[in-house]
Design a protein around this motif. Structure first.
Motif, mmCIF file in Angstrom:
data_model
loop_
_atom_site.group_PDB
_atom_site.id
_atom_site.type_symbol
_atom_site.label_atom_id
_atom_site.label_comp_id
_atom_site.label_asym_id
_atom_site.label_seq_id
_atom_site.Cartn_x
_atom_site.Cartn_y
_atom_site.Cartn_z
ATOM 1 N N ALA A 133 -2.332 -18.136 -6.299
ATOM 2 C CA ALA A 133 -3.311 -17.041 -6.230
ATOM 3 C C ALA A 133 -4.065 -17.039 -4.904
ATOM 4 O O ALA A 133 -4.357 -15.974 -4.355
ATOM 5 C CB ALA A 133 -4.286 -17.117 -7.399
ATOM 6 N N ASP A 134 -4.355 -18.237 -4.367
ATOM 7 C CA ASP A 134 -5.074 -18.333 -3.091
ATOM 8 C C ASP A 134 -4.176 -18.003 -1.903
ATOM 9 O O ASP A 134 -4.639 -17.925 -0.772
ATOM 10 C CB ASP A 134 -5.680 -19.723 -2.933
ATOM 11 N N ASN A 135 -2.899 -17.797 -2.161
ATOM 12 C CA ASN A 135 -1.931 -17.495 -1.110
ATOM 13 C C ASN A 135 -1.578 -16.005 -1.065
ATOM 14 O O ASN A 135 -0.635 -15.614 -0.403
ATOM 15 C CB ASN A 135 -0.659 -18.332 -1.342
ATOM 16 N N ILE A 136 -2.343 -15.192 -1.789
ATOM 17 C CA ILE A 136 -2.069 -13.757 -1.829
ATOM 18 C C ILE A 136 -2.959 -13.026 -0.834
ATOM 19 O O ILE A 136 -4.179 -13.164 -0.868
ATOM 20 C CB ILE A 136 -2.281 -13.186 -3.250
ATOM 21 N N GLY A 137 -2.338 -12.275 0.045
ATOM 22 C CA GLY A 137 -3.059 -11.436 0.984
ATOM 23 C C GLY A 137 -3.156 -10.021 0.428
ATOM 24 O O GLY A 137 -2.366 -9.624 -0.420
ATOM 25 N N THR A 138 -4.149 -9.276 0.908
ATOM 26 C CA THR A 138 -4.368 -7.907 0.446
ATOM 27 C C THR A 138 -4.545 -6.981 1.633
ATOM 28 O O THR A 138 -5.214 -7.325 2.608
ATOM 29 C CB THR A 138 -5.640 -7.820 -0.430
ATOM 30 N N TYR A 139 -3.947 -5.799 1.523
ATOM 31 C CA TYR A 139 -4.153 -4.748 2.514
ATOM 32 C C TYR A 139 -4.307 -3.430 1.775
ATOM 33 O O TYR A 139 -3.509 -3.116 0.891
ATOM 34 C CB TYR A 139 -2.970 -4.646 3.483
ATOM 35 N N ASN A 140 -5.328 -2.678 2.122
ATOM 36 C CA ASN A 140 -5.467 -1.337 1.546
ATOM 37 C C ASN A 140 -5.675 -0.322 2.660
ATOM 38 O O ASN A 140 -6.699 -0.290 3.311
ATOM 39 C CB ASN A 140 -6.568 -1.266 0.485
ATOM 40 N N LYS A 141 -4.632 0.485 2.854
ATOM 41 C CA LYS A 141 -4.681 1.578 3.818
ATOM 42 C C LYS A 141 -5.637 2.659 3.323
ATOM 43 O O LYS A 141 -6.322 3.302 4.113
ATOM 44 C CB LYS A 141 -3.269 2.144 3.997
ATOM 45 N N THR A 142 -5.650 2.843 2.004
ATOM 46 C CA THR A 142 -6.561 3.790 1.352
ATOM 47 C C THR A 142 -7.115 3.108 0.096
ATOM 48 O O THR A 142 -6.538 2.124 -0.378
ATOM 49 C CB THR A 142 -5.837 5.085 0.920
ATOM 50 N N PRO A 143 -8.187 3.627 -0.464
ATOM 51 C CA PRO A 143 -8.725 3.035 -1.689
ATOM 52 C C PRO A 143 -7.817 3.207 -2.909
ATOM 53 O O PRO A 143 -8.048 2.608 -3.946
ATOM 54 C CB PRO A 143 -10.045 3.786 -1.912
ATOM 55 N N ALA A 144 -6.755 3.990 -2.785
ATOM 56 C CA ALA A 144 -5.852 4.233 -3.909
ATOM 57 C C ALA A 144 -4.904 3.069 -4.175
ATOM 58 O O ALA A 144 -4.401 2.932 -5.291
ATOM 59 C CB ALA A 144 -5.038 5.508 -3.664
ATOM 60 N N SER A 145 -4.650 2.236 -3.158
ATOM 61 C CA SER A 145 -3.649 1.175 -3.300
ATOM 62 C C SER A 145 -4.067 -0.088 -2.570
ATOM 63 O O SER A 145 -4.375 -0.046 -1.375
ATOM 64 C CB SER A 145 -2.309 1.649 -2.733
#
Length: 144
Positions: A60-72
């Protein structure tokens, strides 16, 4: 498919592992530009799940997040870059990419964002211009 069925999945290297439980809310293909670019393919196979059906079992600590828009909110493994899922808060669903759940019997029901398609697929499934009305789209279908 039984509602108590459980599937395991993982990123490309296996550092991030997860289970999904039950039955997907929907399965299909997305043709939007964002999914195509994110997946580096002409179309993305999705399986949509209730968020509480998705459990991270390792990394879980190895998961990165990117959101180009608030929808995804797109999630990937920080070690290998392998994509694992996308949270869609507005829909209240999580897209676990069908390709990362090897034992899931992928049974697509729909094509979404077909107006953006670069690869036309003639399979008899409904082709939505954007999204179904109950998912915030126009509900308009297009011809194959």
């Amino acid at each position: 498919m039984s509602s108590d069925k459980s599937y395991t999945g993982r990123c490309f290297c296996g550092a991030v592992q997860f289970t999904v439980n039950g039955v997907p809310a929907a399965m299909g293909y997305c043709h939007c530009e964002s999914c195509r670019h994110w997946s580096a393919g002409p179309v993305n196979a999705f399986s949509l799940w209730q968020p509480d059906a998705v459990q991270i079992t390792q990394g879980a600590d190895n998961i990165g997040t990117y959101n180009k828009t608030p929808a995804s909110y797109r999630k990937w493994c920080k070690t290998c870059g392998g994509h694992v899922f996308t949270e869609h808060p507005g829909m209240g669903l999580t897209d676990v990419y069908a390709a990362v759940i090897p034992d899931l019997s992928f049974s697509p029901q729909i094509h979404v964002h077909y107006q953006e398609a670069v690869l036309r697929i003639q399979d008899g499934l409904p082709k939505m211009k954007d999204l179904p009305g109950d998912m915030g789209g126009s509900g308009e279908t297009l011809a194959e």
